[in-house]
Design an enzyme around this catalytic site. Structure first.
Site, mmCIF file in Angstrom:
data_model
loop_
_atom_site.group_PDB
_atom_site.id
_atom_site.type_symbol
_atom_site.label_atom_id
_atom_site.label_comp_id
_atom_site.label_asym_id
_atom_site.label_seq_id
_atom_site.Cartn_x
_atom_site.Cartn_y
_atom_site.Cartn_z
ATOM 1 N N LYS A 114 9.159 21.744 -8.383
ATOM 2 C CA LYS A 114 9.117 23.039 -7.681
ATOM 3 C C LYS A 114 9.561 24.221 -8.542
ATOM 4 C CE LYS A 114 9.105 21.837 -2.831
ATOM 5 N NZ LYS A 114 9.246 20.361 -2.833
ATOM 6 N N GLU A 148 10.838 30.911 2.526
ATOM 7 C CA GLU A 148 11.211 30.069 3.650
ATOM 8 C C GLU A 148 11.501 28.689 3.096
ATOM 9 O OE1 GLU A 148 8.015 30.546 2.798
ATOM 10 O OE2 GLU A 148 7.696 28.410 2.393
ATOM 11 N N SER A 170 6.878 13.450 -8.973
ATOM 12 C CA SER A 170 7.183 14.858 -8.705
ATOM 13 C C SER A 170 8.669 15.178 -8.668
ATOM 14 C CB SER A 170 6.516 15.300 -7.401
ATOM 15 O OG SER A 170 6.850 14.426 -6.347
HETATM 16 C C1 LIG Z 1 8.359 19.497 -2.098
HETATM 17 C C2 LIG Z 1 8.080 18.242 -2.786
HETATM 18 C C3 LIG Z 1 6.803 17.630 -2.712
HETATM 19 C C4 LIG Z 1 5.684 18.146 -1.864
HETATM 20 O O1 LIG Z 1 5.187 19.395 -2.174
HETATM 21 P P1 LIG Z 1 3.763 19.627 -2.868
HETATM 22 O O2 LIG Z 1 3.554 21.082 -2.743
HETATM 23 O O3 LIG Z 1 2.736 18.808 -2.133
HETATM 24 O O4 LIG Z 1 3.896 19.172 -4.269
HETATM 25 C C5 LIG Z 1 6.587 16.478 -3.451
HETATM 26 N N1 LIG Z 1 7.559 15.928 -4.194
HETATM 27 C C6 LIG Z 1 8.797 16.476 -4.289
HETATM 28 C C7 LIG Z 1 9.818 15.797 -5.129
HETATM 29 C C8 LIG Z 1 9.094 17.647 -3.584
HETATM 30 O O5 LIG Z 1 10.317 18.170 -3.664
#
Ligand SMILES: *Cc1c(COP(=O)(O)O)cnc(C)c1O
Length: 405
Positions: free
Chosen positions: A101, A123, A388
């Site tokens: 993020k 938000e 992610s």
């Molecule tokens: C917020 C988050 C997501 C989901 O958000 P996307 O916009 O779909 O990427 C996925 N993995 C993690 C670790 C997150 O914090």
């Protein structure tokens, strides 16, 4: 590469178009006041982002503050356990603050600085986006108002504390169900009143144009890095790449690196407890076309046509829609969207931790679970998964609901 009539050599020039559409998805469905604000951001983005100074500064920040490039790791023990397919992960869990993020938050905040804005407005639901934007605000010395439903404030105490420690102002939203939807509405309202002084920072590739494009562009560093690293590491491209899809930012950025390659691309949505409405958040799989939060996409709707209640074991994936680019790539067939439920996700969470020494976020565990499934089906080749984020934030939830396996 041409796929179903779309030339992916020039894809990023043509998608979205000037009005912010990917095919029929996207656009700017907001009131006139906010339309003006969106037009201002679009214009600033197109000029500032091409300047050498902006590009160099963002590159330096990524290297010196975020710790980029993040590595790719070969999952040797897990691959051996499953058969012959070699699994790899792109380590966004090692990006500063523990997830992807920050990639777009630093970009949005740097844009705010170049535009002369004093305040970031955002938000947050689970608080992950709030923490990332509060981090960016602290780095640049900007004010930061994060709107959050009172229900979420109670549930996410550690993230609320993090935001406050970072100097952000957490604005409690008490009306309606007092969760993410109300927080989005309140944040947009505050922004419409103060857009000369502030900028809205959306947490994914959603919302009105230019956000789906801008957030994808800022996140595409993940995909372009990963492609180069994978080729350097193995001498070839992966056969398949996999990422989880909530709003769709980590996947959009990751996929950007591979759209023009002969690589199978998989976007994984949360099936939660099952296929019944309210038990999952697989919007592309089970949704229909509609407008919410300022954009046209595929969404899960209730009987009144409003965003439906959704569920996922991963709080970062429980959004009733996905970004317009995903709706477009889904329709085109360039990306295959599929689902993974809670049980397989939790199994993957423990398996990756135990076999590889990487505790993944529950969101990312959806992609890991699907990568494991693909490995068994493919029999040979390679799969690159976008990890992610890290799972530290999920420890309390895991212990309480699943114990220690
Ligand atoms: C917020 C988050 C997501 C989901 O958000 P996307 O916009 O779909 O990427 C996925 N993995 C993690 C670790 C997150 O914090």
């Amino acid at each position: 590469m041409i796929y179903n009539g779309i030339d992916f050599d020039t894809y990023f020039k043509n998608y979205p178009n000037e009005e912010g559409y990917f095919g029929k998805y996207g656009g700017v469905y907001v009131n006139d006041e906010l339309k003006k604000a969106m037009a201002e951001i679009t214009e600033a983005y197109f000029t500032i982002c091409k300047s050498r100074k902006f590009i160099d500064e963002l590159r330096r920040i990524r290297k010196e503050f975020q710790g980029r490039p993040t590595p790719i790791s070969h999952l040797e023990r897990l691959s051996n356990k499953l058969g012959n397919v070699q699994l790899y992960v792109k380590r966004e869990d090692l990006n500063h603050t523990g997830a992807h993020k920050l990639n777009h938050c630093m970009g949005e905040a740097l844009l705010a600085k170049y535009m002369g804005k004093k305040k970031l407005i955002a938000e947050t639901g689970a608080g992950q986006h709030g923490v990332a934007i509060a981090t960016a605000a602290a780095y640049f010395g900007l004010e930061c108002d994060v709107y959050m439903g009172s229900v979420d404030i109670k549930k996410q105490a550690p993230n609320v504390a993090r935001m406050k420690i970072l100097g952000a102002n957490v604005v409690e939203v008490t009306h309606g169900l007092a969760t993410l939807k109300e927080a989005v509405d309140a944040a947009f309202e505050a922004y419409a009143k103060d857009y000369e002084n502030s900028i809205y920072c959306i947490g994914s590739v959603v919302g009105p144009h230019p956000f789906p494009m801008m957030v994808r562009d800022f996140q595409s560093v993940v995909g372009f890095e990963a492609r180069e690293q994978f080729v350097e590491m193995t001498g070839e491209l992966p056969d398949a790449v996999v990422a989880c899809v909530g709003g769709g930012s980590n996947s959009a950025g990751f996929f950007a690196g591979f759209l023009n390659d002969p690589v199978d691309i998989y976007g994984i949505e949360p099936l939660g407890r099952g296929t019944k409405m309210g038990d999952h958040a697989a919007s592309l799989q089970y949704g229909t076309e509609g407008v919410m939060h300022g954009f046209n996409s595929i969404m899960l709707k209730d009987e009144n046509g409003d965003p439906a209640p959704v569920y996922s074991v991963a709080s970062g994936l429980d959004y009733p829609s996905s970004g317009p680019e995903h709706a477009f790539l889904h329709e085109l067939g360039r990306v295959k969207y599929d689902v993974i439920g809670d049980d397989d996700t939790i199994d993957a969470f423990f398996t990756l931790s135990r076999l590889e020494g990487i505790i993944p976020a529950i969101e990312s565990s959806h992609a890991v679970a699907y990568g494991m499934k693909l490995a068994k089906q493919m029999g040979k080749g390679s799969v690159l998964i976008n990890l992610s984020g890290r799972g530290d934030k999920d420890m309390d939830y895991i212990i309480e609901n699943y114990g220690i396996r």
